[in-house]
Design a protein around this motif. Sequence first.
Motif, PDB file in Angstrom:
ATOM      1  N   ASN A 422       0.945  -1.198  -0.063  1.00  0.00           N
ATOM      2  CA  ASN A 422      -0.032   0.013   0.034  1.00  0.00           C
ATOM      3  C   ASN A 422       1.021   1.329  -0.023  1.00  0.00           C
ATOM      4  OD1 ASN A 422      -1.847   2.056   0.125  1.00  0.00           O
ATOM      5  ND2 ASN A 422      -2.588   1.458   2.267  1.00  0.00           N
ATOM      6  N   TYR A 423       1.131   1.660  -1.136  1.00  0.00           N
ATOM      7  CA  TYR A 423       2.346   2.788  -1.271  1.00  0.00           C
ATOM      8  C   TYR A 423       2.209   4.047  -0.622  1.00  0.00           C
ATOM      9  CZ  TYR A 423       3.038  -0.557  -5.328  1.00  0.00           C
ATOM     10  OH  TYR A 423       3.108  -1.522  -6.022  1.00  0.00           O
ATOM     11  N   THR A 424       1.109   4.490  -0.400  1.00  0.00           N
ATOM     12  CA  THR A 424       0.653   5.836   0.073  1.00  0.00           C
ATOM     13  C   THR A 424      -0.258   5.683   1.331  1.00  0.00           C
ATOM     14  OG1 THR A 424      -1.161   6.108  -1.496  1.00  0.00           O
ATOM     15  CG2 THR A 424       0.901   7.116  -1.864  1.00  0.00           C
ATOM     16  N   GLY A 425      -0.458   4.301   1.880  1.00  0.00           N
ATOM     17  CA  GLY A 425      -1.327   4.265   2.920  1.00  0.00           C
ATOM     18  C   GLY A 425      -0.486   5.066   4.133  1.00  0.00           C
ATOM     19  N   ALA A 426      -0.370   4.280   5.518  1.00  0.00           N
ATOM     20  CA  ALA A 426       0.146   4.869   6.687  1.00  0.00           C
ATOM     21  C   ALA A 426       1.478   4.818   6.484  1.00  0.00           C
ATOM     22  CB  ALA A 426      -0.360   4.124   7.834  1.00  0.00           C
ATOM     23  N   PRO A 427       2.188   5.729   7.273  1.00  0.00           N
ATOM     24  CA  PRO A 427       3.570   5.674   7.238  1.00  0.00           C
ATOM     25  C   PRO A 427       4.401   4.613   7.369  1.00  0.00           C
ATOM     26  CG  PRO A 427       2.811   7.871   8.410  1.00  0.00           C
ATOM     27  CD  PRO A 427       1.767   6.698   8.253  1.00  0.00           C
ATOM     28  N   LEU A 428       5.327   4.073   6.721  1.00  0.00           N
ATOM     29  CA  LEU A 428       5.983   2.815   6.755  1.00  0.00           C
ATOM     30  C   LEU A 428       7.458   3.220   7.494  1.00  0.00           C
ATOM     31  CD1 LEU A 428       5.219   0.826   3.552  1.00  0.00           C
ATOM     32  CD2 LEU A 428       4.388   0.386   5.615  1.00  0.00           C
ATOM     33  N   THR A 429       7.577   2.548   8.430  1.00  0.00           N
ATOM     34  CA  THR A 429       8.808   2.874   9.180  1.00  0.00           C
ATOM     35  C   THR A 429       9.894   1.734   9.472  1.00  0.00           C
ATOM     36  OG1 THR A 429       7.734   2.513  11.418  1.00  0.00           O
ATOM     37  CG2 THR A 429       8.032   5.092  10.447  1.00  0.00           C
ATOM     38  N   ALA A 430       9.212   0.434   9.061  1.00  0.00           N
ATOM     39  CA  ALA A 430       9.977  -0.759   9.258  1.00  0.00           C
ATOM     40  C   ALA A 430      10.564  -1.206   7.842  1.00  0.00           C
ATOM     41  CB  ALA A 430       9.262  -1.914   9.568  1.00  0.00           C
ATOM     42  N   ASN A 431      11.695  -2.051   7.840  1.00  0.00           N
ATOM     43  CA  ASN A 431      12.383  -2.519   6.599  1.00  0.00           C
ATOM     44  C   ASN A 431      12.472  -1.256   5.475  1.00  0.00           C
ATOM     45  OD1 ASN A 431      11.779  -5.093   7.575  1.00  0.00           O
ATOM     46  ND2 ASN A 431       9.861  -5.062   6.712  1.00  0.00           N
ATOM     47  N   LEU A 432      13.219  -0.254   6.339  1.00  0.00           N
ATOM     48  CA  LEU A 432      13.699   0.690   4.985  1.00  0.00           C
ATOM     49  C   LEU A 432      14.960   0.520   4.377  1.00  0.00           C
ATOM     50  CD1 LEU A 432      12.359   3.496   7.382  1.00  0.00           C
ATOM     51  CD2 LEU A 432      11.298   2.861   5.478  1.00  0.00           C
ATOM     52  N   GLY A 433      15.452  -0.271   4.283  1.00  0.00           N
ATOM     53  CA  GLY A 433      16.883  -0.599   3.696  1.00  0.00           C
ATOM     54  C   GLY A 433      16.424  -0.706   2.181  1.00  0.00           C
ATOM     55  N   THR A 434      17.727  -0.326   1.438  1.00  0.00           N
ATOM     56  CA  THR A 434      17.561  -0.258  -0.019  1.00  0.00           C
ATOM     57  C   THR A 434      18.491  -1.025  -0.510  1.00  0.00           C
ATOM     58  OG1 THR A 434      18.729   1.660  -0.350  1.00  0.00           O
ATOM     59  CG2 THR A 434      16.349   1.815  -0.009  1.00  0.00           C
ATOM     60  N   THR A 435      18.516  -1.596  -1.734  1.00  0.00           N
ATOM     61  CA  THR A 435      19.647  -2.341  -2.249  1.00  0.00           C
ATOM     62  C   THR A 435      20.303  -1.180  -3.309  1.00  0.00           C
ATOM     63  OG1 THR A 435      18.383  -2.977  -4.195  1.00  0.00           O
ATOM     64  CG2 THR A 435      18.336  -4.493  -2.667  1.00  0.00           C
ATOM     65  N   LEU A 436      21.613  -1.380  -3.328  1.00  0.00           N
ATOM     66  CA  LEU A 436      22.640  -0.448  -3.898  1.00  0.00           C
ATOM     67  C   LEU A 436      23.072  -1.183  -5.366  1.00  0.00           C
ATOM     68  CD1 LEU A 436      24.964   0.618  -1.085  1.00  0.00           C
ATOM     69  CD2 LEU A 436      22.660   1.346  -1.467  1.00  0.00           C
ATOM     70  N   GLY A 437      23.069  -0.113  -6.244  1.00  0.00           N
ATOM     71  CA  GLY A 437      23.571  -0.860  -7.616  1.00  0.00           C
ATOM     72  C   GLY A 437      23.452   0.086  -8.839  1.00  0.00           C
ATOM     73  N   THR A 438      24.242   0.040  -9.816  1.00  0.00           N
ATOM     74  CA  THR A 438      24.244   0.757 -11.030  1.00  0.00           C
ATOM     75  C   THR A 438      23.473  -0.012 -12.041  1.00  0.00           C
ATOM     76  OG1 THR A 438      26.475   1.628 -10.278  1.00  0.00           O
ATOM     77  CG2 THR A 438      25.591   1.949 -12.336  1.00  0.00           C
ATOM     78  N   ARG A 439      22.069   0.000 -12.001  1.00  0.00           N
ATOM     79  CA  ARG A 439      21.296  -0.731 -12.733  1.00  0.00           C
ATOM     80  C   ARG A 439      20.484   0.222 -13.705  1.00  0.00           C
ATOM     81  NH1 ARG A 439      18.482  -4.834  -8.540  1.00  0.00           N
ATOM     82  NH2 ARG A 439      17.691  -5.919 -10.374  1.00  0.00           N
ATOM     83  N   LEU A 440      20.582  -0.317 -15.043  1.00  0.00           N
ATOM     84  CA  LEU A 440      19.976   0.622 -15.828  1.00  0.00           C
ATOM     85  C   LEU A 440      18.910  -0.059 -16.650  1.00  0.00           C
ATOM     86  CD1 LEU A 440      22.800   2.302 -17.532  1.00  0.00           C
ATOM     87  CD2 LEU A 440      22.019   2.865 -15.474  1.00  0.00           C
ATOM     88  N   SER A 441      17.977   0.562 -17.200  1.00  0.00           N
ATOM     89  CA  SER A 441      16.937  -0.175 -18.051  1.00  0.00           C
ATOM     90  C   SER A 441      17.185  -0.010 -19.604  1.00  0.00           C
ATOM     91  CB  SER A 441      15.675   0.587 -17.762  1.00  0.00           C
ATOM     92  OG  SER A 441      14.640  -0.261 -18.268  1.00  0.00           O
TER      93      SER A 441
END
Length: 563
Positions: A422-441
């Motif tokens: 639910n992208y715009t629901g209540a603020p999400l504060t858990a699991n906020l880690g992201t993956t790093l990379g130089t990835r293109l489309s």
Amino acid sequence: MAMGKILSSGPILLFLLYLVALVSLPADAAVKRYQFDVQVKNVSRLCHAKPIVTVNGMFPGPTIYARDGDRVVINVTNYAQYNISIHWHGLKQFCNGWADGPAYITQCPIQNGHSYTYDFNVTGQRGTLWWHAHIFWLRATVYGAIVIMPKQGTPFPFPQPDRETNIVLGEWWNNDVEEVVKQGNKLGLPPNTSDAHTINGKPGPLFPCSEKHTFAMEVEQGKTYLLRIINAALNDELFFAVAGHNMTVVEIDAVYTKPFTTQAILIAPGQTTNVLVQANQAPGRYFMAARPFMDAPLTVDNKTATAILQYKGIPNTVLPILPKLPLPNDTAFALSYNAKLRSLNSPLYPANVPLKVDRRLFYTIGLGINPCPTCLNGTRLSASLNNITFVMPHIGLLQAHYFNIKGVYTADFPDRPPQPFNYTGAPLTANLGTTLGTRLSKIAFNSTVELVLQDTNLQTVESHPFHLHGYNFFVVGTGIGNFDPAKDPAKFNLVDPPERNTVGVPTGGWTAIRFRADNPGVWFMHCHLELHTGWGLKTAFVVENGKGPDQSILPPPKDLPPC
């Protein structure tokens, strides 16, 4: 018969015919040459003097003037202590990404004591664009206007103005911007906000020591003025208004629009807006003013920059009137203003919206937190698209693509987020880690792309202005909340949507854009809030070559800066 007569009338007539032919031939495209010396200069604002990076010692820098069809050659020589690269924002650079300018995307930066010549053609574009440094936060002071006139003899599709003026909106920091950013990065927190907004480099008389740092334009009763407005601010969307005067919007991002009248405009970093203002009020002095729009719970530099519109013959002692600007969190004004923007879509200036879509992309915009042992809280703020925080390479991506250099990037950027939520629901504060990379489309040449950019409530919702290099795109739809692929496309405007190079994704909402991938190369796409770009809110498209003779990336110039 008539021709025979002419031929028998001797060489004089032939010579006259030759002259007539010469006059009626279209004027050859001109070559406009500029020398940009990047140099440090001491500048004083708000009672603070400091060295800033400038072009030719000017702040803002020089305006580039060209005409549709011209070739523009700009030699940039770097005398500053920072590496530099310059981006010609909104110029399409057909097959010529080498002239686009974002550091480590299409070129390595120009080092101290070195030069690089940006050589490009202006093809099928006219209006207001701008240029700015595209490395670190140097665009805080390294920026200027680009004014492209229509081809000779082609009028504007709106009433001819009597005069025109550039209005470049910016930000000012009392401290060294690069140091401010370093400090923030070290702590893993946002750096301090700017100390003032500026109009043509000047904050205006509402700030200390700024009486002499005020931009003023003189107008004459009954005349019409074209204001070419550019938002060069690093991190703030801005409202702009002229006290007592309406504005008629006639162009955005160098594309003509259906004219409409408004008391204020909203302009995001990277965007340009041309308005007509009629000097039809009681002669006096009127403030033009700019202040931020921010409808999320975040800190911004909330001060108002002013300039003065002064009727001829009115003494400087008359106190100017302030305009009524929308409130800083006026979401309703922002949404209704953007909804009025429409392409002109006339026979001369059609809106060629792709109706059939070959590739559908869905990118979520998120703010994340990653571990950082040396930072204040042991964490660092980051930003991501589809949960990927972009890592800048050490050589230009365009070189890596063109010369097939392995190990610089992978072409596996996902078409949608790793998992729906639910992208715009209540603020999400858990699991906020992201993956790093130089990835293109990777995008097939001449294919049509629909990209939905979806804001998320990871930590907080926020408005994001996204800029795509190498292309204009059509903004076919926008909404608040989560994009619904079953219902929302039915409401898309496929007739006269606004055509832009930078679009705002609304706070807690989404924006859908379409474009035809007919310009091969590696094209950067990023949030134009410098803060978010620095945190990794960026990616790039690798658009493949076509089969035709003019459908391949041009070879790199000999003076392309080395890495």
